[in-house]
Design a protein around this motif. Structure first.
Motif, PDB file in Angstrom:
ATOM      1  N   ALA A   7     -38.729  19.358  -6.220  1.00  0.00           N
ATOM      2  CA  ALA A   7     -38.917  20.779  -5.946  1.00  0.00           C
ATOM      3  C   ALA A   7     -38.906  21.078  -4.449  1.00  0.00           C
ATOM      4  O   ALA A   7     -38.513  22.171  -4.035  1.00  0.00           O
ATOM      5  CB  ALA A   7     -40.237  21.248  -6.558  1.00  0.00           C
ATOM      6  N   ALA A   8     -39.323  20.104  -3.635  1.00  0.00           N
ATOM      7  CA  ALA A   8     -39.472  20.335  -2.201  1.00  0.00           C
ATOM      8  C   ALA A   8     -38.161  20.239  -1.432  1.00  0.00           C
ATOM      9  O   ALA A   8     -37.966  20.957  -0.433  1.00  0.00           O
ATOM     10  CB  ALA A   8     -40.484  19.354  -1.619  1.00  0.00           C
ATOM     11  N   ILE A   9     -37.266  19.362  -1.864  1.00  0.00           N
ATOM     12  CA  ILE A   9     -36.030  19.177  -1.097  1.00  0.00           C
ATOM     13  C   ILE A   9     -35.080  20.357  -1.287  1.00  0.00           C
ATOM     14  O   ILE A   9     -35.162  21.072  -2.279  1.00  0.00           O
ATOM     15  CB  ILE A   9     -35.327  17.858  -1.469  1.00  0.00           C
ATOM     16  N   SER A  10     -34.205  20.541  -0.325  1.00  0.00           N
ATOM     17  CA  SER A  10     -33.270  21.672  -0.378  1.00  0.00           C
ATOM     18  C   SER A  10     -32.065  21.387  -1.268  1.00  0.00           C
ATOM     19  O   SER A  10     -31.407  22.325  -1.746  1.00  0.00           O
ATOM     20  CB  SER A  10     -32.794  22.008   1.034  1.00  0.00           C
ATOM     21  N   CYS A  11     -31.759  20.111  -1.507  1.00  0.00           N
ATOM     22  CA  CYS A  11     -30.592  19.767  -2.320  1.00  0.00           C
ATOM     23  C   CYS A  11     -30.818  20.126  -3.788  1.00  0.00           C
ATOM     24  O   CYS A  11     -31.894  19.874  -4.327  1.00  0.00           O
ATOM     25  CB  CYS A  11     -30.317  18.268  -2.260  1.00  0.00           C
ATOM     26  N   PRO A  12     -29.810  20.681  -4.443  1.00  0.00           N
ATOM     27  CA  PRO A  12     -29.913  20.821  -5.897  1.00  0.00           C
ATOM     28  C   PRO A  12     -29.859  19.442  -6.542  1.00  0.00           C
ATOM     29  O   PRO A  12     -29.153  18.546  -6.065  1.00  0.00           O
ATOM     30  CB  PRO A  12     -28.684  21.651  -6.269  1.00  0.00           C
ATOM     31  N   VAL A  13     -30.646  19.237  -7.606  1.00  0.00           N
ATOM     32  CA  VAL A  13     -30.677  17.951  -8.299  1.00  0.00           C
ATOM     33  C   VAL A  13     -30.186  18.151  -9.726  1.00  0.00           C
ATOM     34  O   VAL A  13     -30.751  18.937 -10.486  1.00  0.00           O
ATOM     35  CB  VAL A  13     -32.094  17.350  -8.317  1.00  0.00           C
ATOM     36  N   ARG A  14     -29.134  17.442 -10.068  1.00  0.00           N
ATOM     37  CA  ARG A  14     -28.605  17.436 -11.431  1.00  0.00           C
ATOM     38  C   ARG A  14     -29.215  16.253 -12.163  1.00  0.00           C
ATOM     39  O   ARG A  14     -29.137  15.127 -11.683  1.00  0.00           O
ATOM     40  CB  ARG A  14     -27.083  17.305 -11.392  1.00  0.00           C
ATOM     41  N   THR A  15     -29.852  16.500 -13.299  1.00  0.00           N
ATOM     42  CA  THR A  15     -30.416  15.407 -14.090  1.00  0.00           C
ATOM     43  C   THR A  15     -29.539  15.182 -15.318  1.00  0.00           C
ATOM     44  O   THR A  15     -29.071  16.135 -15.940  1.00  0.00           O
ATOM     45  CB  THR A  15     -31.858  15.701 -14.518  1.00  0.00           C
TER      46      THR A  15
ATOM     47  N   VAL B 181     -41.494  14.862  -9.361  1.00  0.00           N
ATOM     48  CA  VAL B 181     -41.311  16.288  -9.634  1.00  0.00           C
ATOM     49  C   VAL B 181     -41.528  17.113  -8.361  1.00  0.00           C
ATOM     50  O   VAL B 181     -40.751  18.025  -8.048  1.00  0.00           O
ATOM     51  CB  VAL B 181     -42.278  16.743 -10.746  1.00  0.00           C
ATOM     52  N   ASP B 182     -42.569  16.792  -7.609  1.00  0.00           N
ATOM     53  CA  ASP B 182     -42.882  17.550  -6.396  1.00  0.00           C
ATOM     54  C   ASP B 182     -41.796  17.390  -5.338  1.00  0.00           C
ATOM     55  O   ASP B 182     -41.431  18.351  -4.657  1.00  0.00           O
ATOM     56  CB  ASP B 182     -44.232  17.095  -5.829  1.00  0.00           C
ATOM     57  N   VAL B 183     -41.271  16.168  -5.186  1.00  0.00           N
ATOM     58  CA  VAL B 183     -40.214  15.947  -4.191  1.00  0.00           C
ATOM     59  C   VAL B 183     -38.926  16.647  -4.621  1.00  0.00           C
ATOM     60  O   VAL B 183     -38.232  17.251  -3.791  1.00  0.00           O
ATOM     61  CB  VAL B 183     -39.984  14.440  -3.966  1.00  0.00           C
TER      62      VAL B 183
ATOM     63  N   GLU C  75     -39.852   4.657  -4.495  1.00  0.00           N
ATOM     64  CA  GLU C  75     -38.467   4.426  -4.096  1.00  0.00           C
ATOM     65  C   GLU C  75     -37.587   5.628  -4.405  1.00  0.00           C
ATOM     66  O   GLU C  75     -36.724   6.010  -3.604  1.00  0.00           O
ATOM     67  CB  GLU C  75     -37.914   3.175  -4.789  1.00  0.00           C
ATOM     68  N   LEU C  76     -37.803   6.233  -5.561  1.00  0.00           N
ATOM     69  CA  LEU C  76     -36.994   7.385  -5.939  1.00  0.00           C
ATOM     70  C   LEU C  76     -37.237   8.547  -4.982  1.00  0.00           C
ATOM     71  O   LEU C  76     -36.287   9.215  -4.538  1.00  0.00           O
ATOM     72  CB  LEU C  76     -37.324   7.793  -7.373  1.00  0.00           C
ATOM     73  N   CYS C  77     -38.491   8.783  -4.636  1.00  0.00           N
ATOM     74  CA  CYS C  77     -38.818   9.855  -3.686  1.00  0.00           C
ATOM     75  C   CYS C  77     -38.178   9.595  -2.331  1.00  0.00           C
ATOM     76  O   CYS C  77     -37.635  10.518  -1.697  1.00  0.00           O
ATOM     77  CB  CYS C  77     -40.333   9.990  -3.535  1.00  0.00           C
ATOM     78  N   GLN C  78     -38.229   8.341  -1.866  1.00  0.00           N
ATOM     79  CA  GLN C  78     -37.632   8.010  -0.575  1.00  0.00           C
ATOM     80  C   GLN C  78     -36.132   8.239  -0.586  1.00  0.00           C
ATOM     81  O   GLN C  78     -35.550   8.728   0.395  1.00  0.00           O
ATOM     82  CB  GLN C  78     -37.948   6.551  -0.216  1.00  0.00           C
ATOM     83  N   HIS C  79     -35.480   7.924  -1.691  1.00  0.00           N
ATOM     84  CA  HIS C  79     -34.034   8.119  -1.772  1.00  0.00           C
ATOM     85  C   HIS C  79     -33.674   9.598  -1.862  1.00  0.00           C
ATOM     86  O   HIS C  79     -32.664  10.040  -1.291  1.00  0.00           O
ATOM     87  CB  HIS C  79     -33.458   7.342  -2.956  1.00  0.00           C
ATOM     88  N   LEU C  80     -34.462  10.370  -2.556  1.00  0.00           N
ATOM     89  CA  LEU C  80     -34.217  11.817  -2.592  1.00  0.00           C
ATOM     90  C   LEU C  80     -34.329  12.412  -1.187  1.00  0.00           C
ATOM     91  O   LEU C  80     -33.475  13.223  -0.770  1.00  0.00           O
ATOM     92  CB  LEU C  80     -35.221  12.490  -3.529  1.00  0.00           C
ATOM     93  N   LEU C  81     -35.342  12.002  -0.442  1.00  0.00           N
ATOM     94  CA  LEU C  81     -35.530  12.506   0.919  1.00  0.00           C
ATOM     95  C   LEU C  81     -34.424  12.013   1.850  1.00  0.00           C
ATOM     96  O   LEU C  81     -33.956  12.756   2.731  1.00  0.00           O
ATOM     97  CB  LEU C  81     -36.901  12.079   1.439  1.00  0.00           C
ATOM     98  N   PHE C  82     -33.995  10.763   1.659  1.00  0.00           N
ATOM     99  CA  PHE C  82     -32.907  10.207   2.463  1.00  0.00           C
ATOM    100  C   PHE C  82     -31.612  10.996   2.243  1.00  0.00           C
ATOM    101  O   PHE C  82     -30.912  11.350   3.203  1.00  0.00           O
ATOM    102  CB  PHE C  82     -32.696   8.737   2.096  1.00  0.00           C
TER     103      PHE C  82
END
Length: 205
Positions: free
Chosen positions: A88-96, A84-86, A49-56
């Protein structure tokens, strides 16, 4: 638990629309603000679910930042590495953002953020991967399990070394046991970038 799957009794908010007042789940509201949550154990369905939302969210806006709040004791290494792989793959910066605790696989996911922040009293816990309960069998099976575990150890420690700037040897000396890091210590070692400051103090500065 992710932003898509709210916990029982999760808070709801009221929003005024053309049709009148509408009740909206707080996690749906977070998603509209490009905020996700990893709460609890890292499991396969949580990872999916988390990967799908990151891609969405990347499809919605390939450049806008995504915030991922983390409060996790860790869990499945393979499920965590998919996240972790998603990331790194997406173009959006991710703030944790570590809310209270990010341990084991949860800590690795936290350190993968492009901007990593911790609450003042939050902590990270890093350690080597553990043998799963019930693992055993013949001598050859045990040897193969051990070899795979060592490969996983190197993968995890390499990720932590790359994200912290520490040497692989230094990271592995830390992960040889359960190592708990305060927010301040995590920043010193390069596993975090900043401690979230008080907005109240800033307003009165």
């Amino acid at each position: 638990m992710t932003a898509a799957t709210p916990m029982p009794g999760a808070p709801r908010i009221l929003r005024e629309t053309a049709a009148g007042l509408t009740s909206i789940g707080i996690y749906d509201e977070m998603l509209s603000r490009r905020e996700l949550a990893l709460i609890g154990e890292v499991q396969e369905w949580v990872s999916f679910e988390l990967c799908q939302h990151l891609l969405f969210l990347e499809r919605q806006d390939p450049a806008a930042e995504i915030t991922l709040f983390i409060s996790s004791p860790g869990g499945s290494v393979s499920a965590g590495l998919a996240v972790v792989d998603v990331m790194a793959a997406i173009s959006c910066p991710v703030r944790t953002v570590c809310l209270d605790r990010a341990a084991s696989m949860g800590a690795v996911i936290f350190t993968m953020g492009d901007r990593r922040e911790m609450s003042a009293h939050a902590e990270l816990m890093i350690h080597d991967p553990l043998i799963q309960q019930g693992a055993g069998g013949s001598a050859l099976a045990v040897r193969e399990t051990s070899q795979r575990l060592m490969e996983t150890r190197r993968t995890m420690s390499t990720l932590l070394a790359e994200r912290s700037g520490l040497t692989l040897k230094r990271v592995q000396s830390l992960t040889a046991k359960d190592t708990f890091l305060s927010a301040e210590r995590a920043c010193e070692l390069g596993f975090a970038d900043a401690i979230i400051s008080s907005r109240k103090e800033a307003a009165h500065a």
